[in-house]
Design an enzyme around this catalytic site. Structure first.
Site, PDB file in Angstrom:
ATOM      1  N   SER A  78       9.826  52.351 -31.602  1.00  0.00           N
ATOM      2  CA  SER A  78       9.836  53.811 -31.496  1.00  0.00           C
ATOM      3  C   SER A  78      10.777  54.490 -32.493  1.00  0.00           C
ATOM      4  CB  SER A  78      10.210  54.235 -30.064  1.00  0.00           C
ATOM      5  OG  SER A  78      11.527  53.840 -29.759  1.00  0.00           O
ATOM      6  N   LYS A 119      14.080  60.048 -22.818  1.00  0.00           N
ATOM      7  CA  LYS A 119      14.542  60.367 -24.170  1.00  0.00           C
ATOM      8  C   LYS A 119      14.810  61.860 -24.326  1.00  0.00           C
ATOM      9  CE  LYS A 119      12.088  56.467 -26.279  1.00  0.00           C
ATOM     10  NZ  LYS A 119      10.997  56.029 -27.176  1.00  0.00           N
TER      11      LYS A 119
END
Length: 797
Positions: free
Chosen positions: A687, A730
């Site tokens: 990611s 996140k």
């Protein structure tokens, strides 16, 4: 058990073995015997032998029993090679080992490796041929052996059958030598004596000496007993009479005890098949001697089986609205979990025999997983029992030990049912992701039956050995990371993820729960202390950075302790108002501050977003360049997937250098160093791909990354941005760090519904499907276009 010839013949002539030194005895190569091993070096030798297929070990007697760490000079050179049949670790860092003597061995060379003493040895062959002289000696030895067994209280009578069954003269001599009460040096001398005839002659001499001592001892005891007076004789006979009455079941107390156990079994209202097993065990116990160990085992078993809640259940609170009120009182937020609990209650109200759900609450530490399970029990009005599974490695912890073992007990499930007192409690299986496994079994496999609604109605604990219905129990497991839970076990549970809290949620939790609770724990009240909104924000933002509220509670407790001291020392007058300035005075310099702007103030630094077991985190990618030959250096404990992301990023930038306004010669004349700070922490995953490209592009173009932008997403060689997981965690991490703009993959747009509304209002979300879009938002599309035109003009010139 005597040694088998075939086993001795199978040993090679020379061996290298780990050495076990023993004190005050000599092991002969004929019998299986138990020994207790406690010294660290000896335990290492046993472990090393257990790690081999043959499980062979060399045993040598110590010359001086007082030597705690014997070396080669402290041991006799003739010993015995043994095979380990079984080893069990016991309390006190000791090991009980059952060994089987195989053959005599003589040391050729001592070897010390890694603090473990080993020896190269030769196996000493034994001649067991029957000559007339040997047969005569064997007959004499057999007769003397029978005689010493009959008169010695130290040798069990069963040894008589063993002696009669032995046909090898050397084996008979060794068996008798191991059972004689003689000095260590005499036993070692017999081990050193290899010729069978000479060894038998020595054993015969020692047995004759032993018989003389025993006969003299028995004569003295007989004379002493004959001098007992009349009163002593009467007392002795009365005690015998009591024992006979107990054996005949004529003791009133014992009969009353049996009736009490029988009544308890009837009152337990257990299933017919279980009651049949229990009554059979009671009948068996009635025939036992109360002083025997088996009697105690049977009585303990019947106590356990009669005290279990076979038919006792608590009535569920079916009022869904009242249950919702309880959940809201105990926890702020967590709507998805509350909704699932209320759905279960609604179904239970419509269908009373519905089986209990098996939920798994997954989230970072401190978000309220365990306390939420307690609230569920309160809302349902059920008993609660918590089972901590962290570090559990023994299957018997779940299923119990079989009654053949001394000190055996039921497993945690049955113990929990007994403690709860009902057959439908709420079981909290805490830290299920931290189960272990070793040679004692795999506890996660034992939980497969416990957590399967189709099987757990007939759960069998090894100790009880009868089925118990667990289908009415509501199981709630908690975990930090679902990945470490074995697949088949995870498949049996409904996983509900609990993300970290937002800043506003932490404020509400502090006002509603943490501050009142902390004041009460420290003997304070609202008259003594008042938190201002700014002061609470200072504690949350300046002294904690976590997904949950565990550290927040610690910091609030630290503030309360300081105020309590001021009041106790009479330095505090009136109410203490907790302002940001007072918080900093109490707790010292702030621990956490936003470093995004400082980190990204130069080209080559970009802010990424990462998911961890304790919630989301911001991740800085730093790139530096220096003169060189185009090499790429990676540091920061990066995993293989993350390293591949850097390679993909470099290849993409190189292939798109013209469109990005980057000069081609830079790739051959500059070395690039990529570093991810917090180098001691391992990092991996795809990611960070978009952040890698952004950092390297920023470095090569000289353009600074917008300090208020963070990003996440996987990349491909053609520049596509692929979706990632953990979006909510996140985004919460970005919000805590002061980020105002987040770049997400276009396919993650669906995850936006999980983001709290107040955060969506405060932050800007940009969804990108191509890297060109990402670079346009981070470096400025007009800046990249300007560089592209400058490079084109320079090339034409």
């Amino acid at each position: 058990m005597a040694m088998d010839k075939t086993e001795q013949m199978e040993l090679p002539r020379e061996l290298e073995l780990p050495v076990l030194a023993i004190r005050n005895t000599v092991i002969f190569p004929v019998l299986a015997v138990p020994i207790n091993v406690g010294r660290p070096r000896s335990i290492q030798a046993v472990d090393e032998a257990n790690d081999t297929t043959e499980k062979l070990l060399g045993i040598f007697a110590q010359r001086d029993p007082g030597t705690d760490r014997p070396g080669p000079a402290d041991l006799f050179t003739t010993g015995t090679v043994v095979k380990i049949l079984k080893s069990v670790k016991v309390p006190g860092n000791k090991v009980n080992v059952i060994i089987h003597g195989m053959a005599r061995i003589r040391v050729k060379e001592w070897v010390e490796v890694d603090d473990i003493l080993r020896a190269k040895v030769e196996v000493i062959p034994v001649d067991e041929s029957l000559t007339p002289e040997v047969e005569s000696l064997m007959q004499t030895l057999s007769q003397l052996s029978q005689k010493v067994i009959d008169i010695s209280p130290m040798i069990p009578a069963e040894a008589s059958f063993l002696v009669r069954s032995i046909e090898e003269p050397g084996v008979l001599a060794d068996i008798m030598a191991s059972n004689l009460t003689i000095a260590l040096e005499e036993k070692q001398d017999l081990l050193d004596t290899i010729p069978t005839v000479e060894r038998m002659e020595k054993v015969i001499a020692l047995i004759n000496k032993e018989i003389q001592v025993l006969e003299l001892s028995n004569k003295i005891q007989t004379e002493v007993k004959g001098e007992m007076d009349k009163a002593q004789r009467e007392y002795f006979l009365r005690e015998q009479l009591k024992a006979i009455q107990k054996e005949l079941g004529e003791d009133d107390e014992r009969q009353e005890e049996f009736q009490e156990v029988r009544r308890a079994l009837k009152q337990a209202r257990m299933p017919k098949d279980v009651e049949k097993v229990a009554l059979k065990e009671l009948k068996r116990m009635a025939r036992m001697n109360p002083g025997s160990a088996e009697y105690t085992v049977s009585r303990t078993y019947l106590d356990w089986i009669s005290e279990l809640p076979w038919a006792k259940a608590s009535d569920d609170r079916i009022d869904v609205n009242e249950a919702e009120r309880f959940l809201d009182e105990d926890h702020y937020g967590l709507e998805k979990v509350k909704q699932r609990i209320l759905e279960f209650l609604s179904v239970r109200k419509l269908k009373a025999d519905n089986k209990g759900p098996i939920l798994c609450l997954v989230g970072p530490p401190g978000v309220g997983k365990t306390s939420l399970a307690k609230s569920v029990a309160r809302a349902l009005d059920r008993k609660l029992h918590r089972i901590s599974l962290g570090g559990v490695r023994d299957e018997a912890e779940i299923r119990g030990h079989r009654r053949t073992y001394i000190g055996s007990m039921p497993g945690k499930i049955v113990k929990g049912l007994k403690k709860a007192g009902t057959n439908n409690p709420v079981f909290v299986l805490d830290e299920i992701d931290k189960l272990g496994s070793d040679h004692r079994g795999d506890p996660s496999s034992a939980l497969l039956e416990v957590l399967d609604p189709e099987q757990n109605d007939t759960f069998v604990d090894h100790y009880l050995d009868v089925a118990f219905d667990l289908s009415k129990v509501m199981f709630i497991a908690t975990a930090n990371v679902p990945d470490t839970i074995p697949g088949p076990l995870r498949d049996r549970m409904e996983v509900i993820r609990i993300p970290g809290y937002t800043h506003e949620e932490k404020r509400q939790i502090a006002w509603r729960y943490l501050i009142p609770q902390t004041l009460d724990e420290h003997g304070l009240s609202e008259k003594d202390i008042e938190f201002t909104s700014e002061g609470l924000d200072m504690v949350i933002n300046g002294y904690t950075r976590e997904a949950g509220v565990r550290n927040l509670k610690r910091e609030l407790a630290a503030v309360c302790r300081w105020i309590a001291r001021q009041i106790a020392s009479e330095k505090q007058e009136g109410k203490a108002v907790i302002t940001p300035e007072l918080v900093e005075e109490i707790r010292g310099p702030i621990h956490f501050f936003s470093e995004v702007a400082e980190r990204t103030a130069i080209p080559g630094v970009a802010t990424g977003l990462a998911w961890t077991a304790v919630g989301g985190e911001i991740l800085f990618i730093e790139a530096a360049r220096m003169r060189g030959k185009g090499t790429l250096t990676l540091t920061g404990s990066l995993g293989d997937v993350m390293k591949e992301s850097v390679s993909v990023a470099r290849s993409f930038i190189k292939s798109e250098s013209v469109n990005l306004g980057i000069k081609d010669e830079l790739f051959d004349t500059l070395d690039i160093h990529i570093h991810v700070p917090s180098g001691s922490i391992p990092k991996d995953g795809p990611s960070a791909g978009v952040t890698m490209i952004t950092a390297i592009t920023s470095l090569l173009t000289g353009l600074k990354v917008d300090p208020h932008v963070a990003m996440t997403g996987e990349i491909t060689l053609r520049g596509a941005v692929l979706p990632v997981g953990g979006v909510k965690e996140k985004v919460l991490a970005a919000h805590r760090a002061g980020i105002t703009k987040v770049l997400l993959p276009a396919q993650n747009r669906k995850d936006l519904v999980e983001i709290p509304k107040d955060i969506q209002d405060e932050m800007e979300f940009v969804f990108c499907s191509r890297m060109e879009e990402v670079l346009g938002h981070t470096l400025g599309a007009e800046n990249i276009a300007r560089l592209r035109e400058e490079n084109a003009a320079a090339n034409e010139a």
